[in-house]
Enzyme design. Structure first.
Site, PDB file in Angstrom:
ATOM      1  N   HIS A  37       0.843  -1.211   0.000  1.00 30.34           N
ATOM      2  CA  HIS A  37       0.000   0.000   0.000  1.00 30.34           C
ATOM      3  C   HIS A  37       0.878   1.262   0.000  1.00 30.34           C
ATOM      4  O   HIS A  37       0.592   2.225  -0.700  1.00 30.34           O
ATOM      5  CB  HIS A  37      -0.858   0.054   1.272  1.00 30.34           C
ATOM      6  CG  HIS A  37      -1.909  -0.996   1.364  1.00 30.34           C
ATOM      7  ND1 HIS A  37      -1.881  -1.987   2.307  1.00 30.34           N
ATOM      8  CD2 HIS A  37      -3.037  -1.194   0.646  1.00 30.34           C
ATOM      9  CE1 HIS A  37      -2.947  -2.755   2.173  1.00 30.34           C
ATOM     10  NE2 HIS A  37      -3.666  -2.314   1.174  1.00 30.34           N
ATOM     11  N   ASP A 150      -3.815  -7.524  -7.588  1.00 30.25           N
ATOM     12  CA  ASP A 150      -5.207  -7.817  -7.957  1.00 30.25           C
ATOM     13  C   ASP A 150      -5.334  -7.559  -9.459  1.00 30.25           C
ATOM     14  O   ASP A 150      -5.917  -6.559  -9.883  1.00 30.25           O
ATOM     15  CB  ASP A 150      -6.151  -6.914  -7.154  1.00 30.25           C
ATOM     16  CG  ASP A 150      -6.063  -7.205  -5.672  1.00 30.25           C
ATOM     17  OD1 ASP A 150      -6.655  -8.180  -5.218  1.00 30.25           O
ATOM     18  OD2 ASP A 150      -5.351  -6.462  -4.974  1.00 30.25           O
ATOM     19  N   GLN A 153      -8.791  -7.358 -10.988  1.00 33.61           N
ATOM     20  CA  GLN A 153      -9.440  -6.114 -10.533  1.00 33.61           C
ATOM     21  C   GLN A 153      -8.967  -4.931 -11.382  1.00 33.61           C
ATOM     22  O   GLN A 153      -9.772  -4.086 -11.808  1.00 33.61           O
ATOM     23  CB  GLN A 153      -9.107  -5.892  -9.057  1.00 33.61           C
ATOM     24  CG  GLN A 153      -9.463  -4.517  -8.526  1.00 33.61           C
ATOM     25  CD  GLN A 153      -9.287  -4.412  -7.033  1.00 33.61           C
ATOM     26  OE1 GLN A 153     -10.091  -4.925  -6.271  1.00 33.61           O
ATOM     27  NE2 GLN A 153      -8.236  -3.743  -6.587  1.00 33.61           N
ATOM     28  N   SER A 185       0.139  -8.777   1.229  1.00 31.94           N
ATOM     29  CA  SER A 185      -1.322  -8.750   1.250  1.00 31.94           C
ATOM     30  C   SER A 185      -1.764  -8.568   2.700  1.00 31.94           C
ATOM     31  O   SER A 185      -1.120  -9.104   3.611  1.00 31.94           O
ATOM     32  CB  SER A 185      -1.848 -10.093   0.726  1.00 31.94           C
ATOM     33  OG  SER A 185      -3.202 -10.275   1.097  1.00 31.94           O
ATOM     34  N   SER A 186      -2.856  -7.835   2.877  1.00 33.83           N
ATOM     35  CA  SER A 186      -3.379  -7.686   4.246  1.00 33.83           C
ATOM     36  C   SER A 186      -3.757  -9.053   4.790  1.00 33.83           C
ATOM     37  O   SER A 186      -3.707  -9.291   5.994  1.00 33.83           O
ATOM     38  CB  SER A 186      -4.602  -6.771   4.243  1.00 33.83           C
ATOM     39  OG  SER A 186      -4.247  -5.531   3.679  1.00 33.83           O
TER      40      SER A 186
HETATM   41  O1  PAF Z   1      -8.084  -3.709  -3.737  1.00 33.57           O
HETATM   42  C1  PAF Z   1      -8.759  -3.324  -2.774  1.00 33.57           C
HETATM   43  O2  PAF Z   1      -8.264  -3.089  -1.678  1.00 33.57           O
HETATM   44  C2  PAF Z   1     -10.260  -3.143  -2.951  1.00 33.57           C
HETATM   45  O3  PAF Z   1     -10.785  -4.105  -3.789  1.00 33.57           O
HETATM   46  C3  PAF Z   1     -10.641  -1.727  -3.413  1.00 33.57           C
HETATM   47  C4  PAF Z   1     -10.084  -1.411  -4.787  1.00 33.57           C
HETATM   48  C5  PAF Z   1     -10.133  -0.701  -2.419  1.00 33.57           C
HETATM   49  C6  PAF Z   1     -12.165  -1.602  -3.484  1.00 33.57           C
HETATM   50  O4  PAF Z   1     -12.759  -1.841  -2.274  1.00 33.57           O
END
Ligand code: PAF
Length: 285
Positions: A37, A150, A153, A185-186
């Protein structure tokens, strides 16, 4: 760093910055920050005058029986970490402010959301798209930064932004790994040391695939490579394959042979509790 919790306050601040001609970057997160992050936040910091990090554990992207309640949360810890990398605003709205009574709108990116993680987590990407759309509306960023871990995503969000003509640049950032190779990863916080060692089968699979591709003298069959990797993972105690696929990085369709746009993409369950994902580009030289 300022903590903002109300959507109307966030929108007003974003409008004010826009009025001053400032460039805004958004890093959407669900919190419990790690180096992955922080790398996204640093990337955002390089390209914008104002960096907003959203912290919202989005209930509509979790399915029944998933880890919504257990998802790690610590606003104080996350605030300190975000402030440390120069974030301007930590935006942490409540569930009731994001989804007030009567909320009934959903965004679906139909095809890209179907396979891979979408197959095992129906509705997951609809929840992601819906919340990301709301966050984009509320923070009005010029760019938004997402991690490549991700990978599906990222593809889904790029498609949504393109299809809906959203005036935002989607910037991706490479996976950040622990020194062992485990992708940050969390959800790694759910793993014991022994389970982390077992989860390294994902990284070993990537190294195996990359080595095969580097040494190849003719096009490699994607299907054969995936079954070899599945076999490797099945030998690791506690690890169950959800999927192992080699797909085209843009449309996520299965590749027949490994080519320069191929991506190895995998999901496993560790000890039936923790679902982990990983992926890597397979460079053909
Ligand atoms: O990747 C994530 O942490 C989540 O899927 C996101 C993009 C913040 C949406 O909730």
């Amino acid at each position: 760093m300022k903590l903002v919790q109300k959507p109307f306050e966030m929108s007003a601040l974003a409008a004010c910055w826009r009025g001053q001609g400032l460039k805004i970057a958004l890093v959407p997160t669900m919190g419990w920050f790690h180096e992955g992050h922080l790398a996204l936040m640093r990337r955002a910091r390089q390209s914008a005058d104002r960096v907003v990090v959203s912290l919202f554990v989005n209930p509509i992207q979790f399915g029944p029986g998933e880890d919504l309640a257990a998802y790690p949360r610590d606003l104080q810890r996350d605030s300190e970490l975000a402030a440390g990398v120069g974030v301007d605003v930590l935006y942490a709205p409540s569930v009731t402010d994001m989804y007030p009574t009567g909320f009934q709108t959903s965004i679906r990116v139909a095809e890209l959301s179907k396979g891979l993680c979408g197959a095992g987590r129906p509705g997951h990407f609809d929840g992601v798209c819906t919340v990301v759309m709301k966050l984009l509306q509320q923070t009005q960023p010029h760019l938004a930064v997402f991690g490549e871990k991700d990978f599906q995503q990222l593809a889904v969000i790029r498609r949504m932004v393109h299809d809906l003509d959203l005036p935002v640049e989607i910037v991706s950032h490479p996976i950040v790994r622990e020194t062992s190779g485990l992708a940050m990863s969390s959800r790694n916080s759910y793993l014991t040391e022994e389970e982390k060692e077992q989860a390294l089968c994902l990284y070993r699979a990537i190294l195996f695939a990359q080595a095969k591709v580097t040494g190849a003298v003719q096009p490699l069959s994607a299907e054969e490579m995936c079954s070899e990797i599945e076999k490797m993972i099945r030998q690791v105690p506690g690890c169950v394959v959800d999927y192992v696929e080699i797909v085209d990085a843009d449309n996520l369709e299965r590749c027949e042979t490994v080519n320069e746009n191929s991506r190895l993409i995998m999901a496993i369950k560790v000890h039936e509790r923790v679902r982990l994902i990983d992926n890597a580009r397979l460079c053909v030289v």
